[in-house]
Design a protein around this motif. Sequence first.
Motif, short mmCIF file in Angstrom:
data_model
loop_
_atom_site.label_atom_id
_atom_site.label_comp_id
_atom_site.label_asym_id
_atom_site.label_seq_id
_atom_site.Cartn_x
_atom_site.Cartn_y
_atom_site.Cartn_z
N GLY A 79 -15.43 35.83 1.68
CA GLY A 79 -15.97 34.53 1.29
C GLY A 79 -14.98 33.65 0.53
O GLY A 79 -15.14 32.43 0.49
N ILE A 80 -13.95 34.27 -0.05
CA ILE A 80 -12.96 33.48 -0.79
C ILE A 80 -12.28 32.48 0.14
O ILE A 80 -12.13 31.30 -0.19
CB ILE A 80 -11.91 34.39 -1.44
CG1 ILE A 80 -12.56 35.31 -2.47
CG2 ILE A 80 -10.81 33.56 -2.10
CD1 ILE A 80 -11.60 36.31 -3.10
N ASP A 82 -13.30 31.19 2.95
CA ASP A 82 -14.22 30.13 3.38
C ASP A 82 -14.34 29.06 2.31
O ASP A 82 -14.40 27.87 2.61
CB ASP A 82 -15.60 30.73 3.68
CG ASP A 82 -15.58 31.65 4.89
OD1 ASP A 82 -14.71 31.48 5.74
OD2 ASP A 82 -16.44 32.55 4.96
N ALA A 83 -14.38 29.47 1.05
CA ALA A 83 -14.49 28.50 -0.05
C ALA A 83 -13.21 27.68 -0.18
O ALA A 83 -13.25 26.46 -0.35
CB ALA A 83 -14.79 29.24 -1.35
N VAL A 84 -12.07 28.34 -0.10
CA VAL A 84 -10.79 27.65 -0.24
C VAL A 84 -10.58 26.63 0.87
O VAL A 84 -10.05 25.53 0.64
CB VAL A 84 -9.63 28.67 -0.28
CG1 VAL A 84 -8.27 27.96 -0.20
CG2 VAL A 84 -9.70 29.50 -1.56
N ASP A 85 -11.00 26.95 2.08
CA ASP A 85 -10.84 26.04 3.21
C ASP A 85 -11.55 24.71 2.97
O ASP A 85 -11.15 23.67 3.52
CB ASP A 85 -11.39 26.67 4.50
CG ASP A 85 -10.46 27.73 5.06
OD1 ASP A 85 -9.32 27.82 4.59
OD2 ASP A 85 -10.89 28.47 5.96
N LEU A 86 -12.61 24.72 2.16
CA LEU A 86 -13.39 23.51 1.92
C LEU A 86 -12.88 22.67 0.75
O LEU A 86 -13.36 21.57 0.53
CB LEU A 86 -14.85 23.89 1.66
CG LEU A 86 -15.59 24.58 2.81
CD1 LEU A 86 -16.97 25.04 2.36
CD2 LEU A 86 -15.71 23.66 4.02
N MET A 87 -11.92 23.19 0.03
CA MET A 87 -11.45 22.50 -1.18
C MET A 87 -10.62 21.26 -0.86
O MET A 87 -9.92 21.20 0.16
CB MET A 87 -10.62 23.45 -2.04
CG MET A 87 -11.42 24.54 -2.71
SD MET A 87 -10.37 25.56 -3.77
CE MET A 87 -11.60 26.73 -4.38
N ASP A 91 -7.76 20.18 -5.72
CA ASP A 91 -8.27 21.46 -6.21
C ASP A 91 -7.41 22.64 -5.77
O ASP A 91 -7.41 23.69 -6.41
CB ASP A 91 -9.71 21.68 -5.73
CG ASP A 91 -10.68 20.66 -6.32
OD1 ASP A 91 -10.48 20.31 -7.50
OD2 ASP A 91 -11.60 20.22 -5.62
#
Length: 227
Positions: A79-80, A82-87, A91
């Motif tokens: 999940g890390i 996936d979160a970073v891709d959206l930043m 950020d």
Amino acid sequence: MAAPLTEAAIERVRELIIAGELRPGQRLPAEAALAEELGVSRSGLREAVRALATAGVLEVRRGDGTYVTSLTPDLLFTGIADAVDLMRDEDLVEVMECRRLVEPQATALAAARAGEAELAVVAHHLEAMREARDEESLVAHDEQFHAAIAAASGNTALAAILRGISGATVRARVWRALTVADSRQRTIDEHSSIYAAVRDGDRERAHAAALLHVANVEAWMRTTLRR
């Protein structure tokens, strides 16, 4: 946001795993029985299972049932990325700070632990970066170069975290700008220094080479954002 009963089902399954009542590789009870035990509808249970499967906790095998995964770091830290891709780009600077703290340590461990097979993989991706004729190939081999270094550290949790905070999407953004700034060759030379230090088993030099590389990328990102 999941419905309250679905969230409760997710939490209950987590509790069963933490308590050891559901173990890695174990098959969950049939849907109807589990829904009754957890006090949710079957549709609510399906939503909970989907959420936990996405998180790497459960695996749904069609025609066979639902199982607890191996619960290894490479699954649970997915999940890390996936979160970073959206930043947003601004950020990502904070993510680079995280990488600057973690990656040099992983590289130092790789220098101490890498065998011939691991070094061969690193060398292969370094050579592929040198020969890359397009950005897509460059990004792919850059990602695999660092993943191979992290894997050679022998710490699967560390390797999984690094994959999450420095995946292909982040690297594509960085390399696109580095190419425009005519910094491609310098950056590849930094990768060569990292490989050489790991190959030589020099922990301190490996740490320094990785730190220099990540710090340079971080400095470039800060400069670009100011512009």
